[in-house]
Design an enzyme around this catalytic site. Structure first.
Site, PDB file in Angstrom:
ATOM      1  N   HIS A  37      53.603  20.509  41.056  1.00  0.00           N
ATOM      2  CA  HIS A  37      53.949  20.948  42.131  1.00  0.00           C
ATOM      3  C   HIS A  37      54.370  19.906  43.278  1.00  0.00           C
ATOM      4  CE1 HIS A  37      51.044  24.279  40.777  1.00  0.00           C
ATOM      5  NE2 HIS A  37      52.203  24.901  40.701  1.00  0.00           N
TER       6      HIS A  37
ATOM      7  N   ARG B 122      46.952  26.708  34.882  1.00  0.00           N
ATOM      8  CA  ARG B 122      45.941  27.413  33.735  1.00  0.00           C
ATOM      9  C   ARG B 122      45.116  26.443  32.937  1.00  0.00           C
ATOM     10  NH1 ARG B 122      50.331  31.465  33.973  1.00  0.00           N
ATOM     11  NH2 ARG B 122      49.575  33.096  34.628  1.00  0.00           N
TER      12      ARG B 122
ATOM     13  N   LEU C 266      47.451  23.938  43.081  1.00  0.00           N
ATOM     14  CA  LEU C 266      48.503  22.854  43.100  1.00  0.00           C
ATOM     15  C   LEU C 266      47.980  21.721  42.257  1.00  0.00           C
ATOM     16  CD1 LEU C 266      49.883  23.125  46.740  1.00  0.00           C
ATOM     17  CD2 LEU C 266      50.598  24.278  44.692  1.00  0.00           C
ATOM     18  N   HIS C 267      49.103  20.978  41.406  1.00  0.00           N
ATOM     19  CA  HIS C 267      48.518  19.739  40.516  1.00  0.00           C
ATOM     20  C   HIS C 267      50.020  19.006  40.856  1.00  0.00           C
ATOM     21  CE1 HIS C 267      51.711  21.674  38.166  1.00  0.00           C
ATOM     22  NE2 HIS C 267      50.760  22.661  37.635  1.00  0.00           N
TER      23      HIS C 267
ATOM     24  N   SER D 178      49.525  22.234  34.273  1.00  0.00           N
ATOM     25  CA  SER D 178      49.626  23.811  34.498  1.00  0.00           C
ATOM     26  C   SER D 178      48.446  24.196  35.199  1.00  0.00           C
ATOM     27  CB  SER D 178      49.497  24.496  33.055  1.00  0.00           C
ATOM     28  OG  SER D 178      49.170  25.847  33.239  1.00  0.00           O
TER      29      SER D 178
END
Ligand code: AMP
Length: 295
Positions: free
Chosen positions: A44, A193, A40-41, A191
């Site tokens: 979120h 990613r 999560l970041h 993201s």
């Protein structure tokens, strides 16, 4: 509605989730749901905060859905850190649902939610089968959680379009809330990613938000020719040698068809490879949310 979250409860079994949901519904409480793949970041977290405003209880799922990854994609190396995720959700969510893959797809599972032609463009063209995987897992999660409200990020704009279509076409009793993209101060869309990016890639990754800012600037200057808006993105990306655009879409937000003339509702979306990492980003031209306009 913004009651404080109760102590975070971690649930792994679908049956246990159903039992909790049944109790909450019996008590007449409204449920909001935020599906995620974890790691999560703050994007979120923003979804969860918005969810809280719409319901008495918030359920977050963390599930790296194998069905939405194609062969050769990053399923095996997708970042995971459950302890960190739980710490971030503590005090924000009430339940975090973390099922095992075979709990959602036991042997014999065969029915899928197959989207229509809007899934074939853009992300769907680059990632065949991706949206069948997304819609199938979202439908399953909706059936388990039975939320009144579900929150999704504008970051995955085509996903929003297709989840909306599923809700409409399959009469799913849920309201969708779309949350604007949360960005780093310099414009990069958050993201999970982004963790793949080397320091050099991280600097180059700004190509996406800069391209979108250039499109927005041109639109604000009065440009309505979609090809010129497209070229503003292309040219801004072209100065970044490690970035190669997979698509630059200037589209109608409902049909996802390329436009000839743009309007404030047009979506400009981009997918690009930065080194080995594939990133996506988008803006709604008239939104006034200009990525990375710091100066
Ligand atoms: P993911 O874990 O990447 O599948 O994302 C879970 C949800 O968070 C999806 O609805 C995404 O659109 C949303 N999301 C991802 N990144 C962001 C962001 N930077 N800002 C807002 N929402 C996001």
């Amino acid at each position: 509605m913004s009651t404080a979250a109760s102590a975070l409860r971690q649930v792994t079994e679908p049956a246990a989730l159903r039992a909790w949901v049944a109790d909450e519904r019996r008590a007449g409480r409204r449920l909001a749901f935020v599906p995620t793949m974890g790691y999560l970041h703050d994007g979120h977290v923003e979804l969860v905060r918005v969810a809280r405003r719409h319901a008495d209880r918030v359920v977050v799922s963390i599930f790296v859905n194998p069905l939405q990854f194609g062969p050769g994609e990053d399923l095996d190396r997708y970042p995971r850190d459950l302890e960190r995720d739980l710490a971030m959700l503590d005090g924000l969510a009430d339940v975090v649902f973390v099922p095992a893959a075979d709990a959602l797809y036991p042997p014999g599972s065969e029915v899928r939610v197959v989207p229509g032609p809007t899934a074939e463009r853009w992300e769907g063209a680059a990632r065949p089968g991706h949206f069948t995987g997304v819609l199938t897992v979202v439908a399953k999660l909706f059936n388990l959680v039975q939320p009144d409200v579900a929150c999704f990020g504008q970051k995955d704009w085509q996903q929003v379009v297709l989840v909306r279509a599923m809700v409409r076409d399959l009469d799913v009793p849920v309201s969708l809330v779309v949350v604007p993209t949360v960005r780093e101060a310099d414009g990069l869309a958050l993201s999970s990613r982004n963790v793949y990016l080397s320091a050099e890639d991280r600097a180059e990754a700004l190509a996406l938000s800069r391209g979108l800012a250039a499109a927005h600037e041109r639109f604000m200057a009065g440009e309505r020719d979609a090809a010129r808006v497209h070229d503003a993105v292309r040219d801004a990306i072209a100065v970044h040698p490690r970035v190669s655009a997979e698509y630059i879409a200037v589209v109608d937000p409902h049909t996802l068809e390329p436009e000839i003339r743009v309007s404030a509702a047009s979506v400009v979306a981009v997918a690009a490879r930065v080194g080995r990492t594939r990133l996506i980003d988008n803006i709604v031209l008239g939104d006034g949310l200009v990525p990375g306009r710091t100066a």
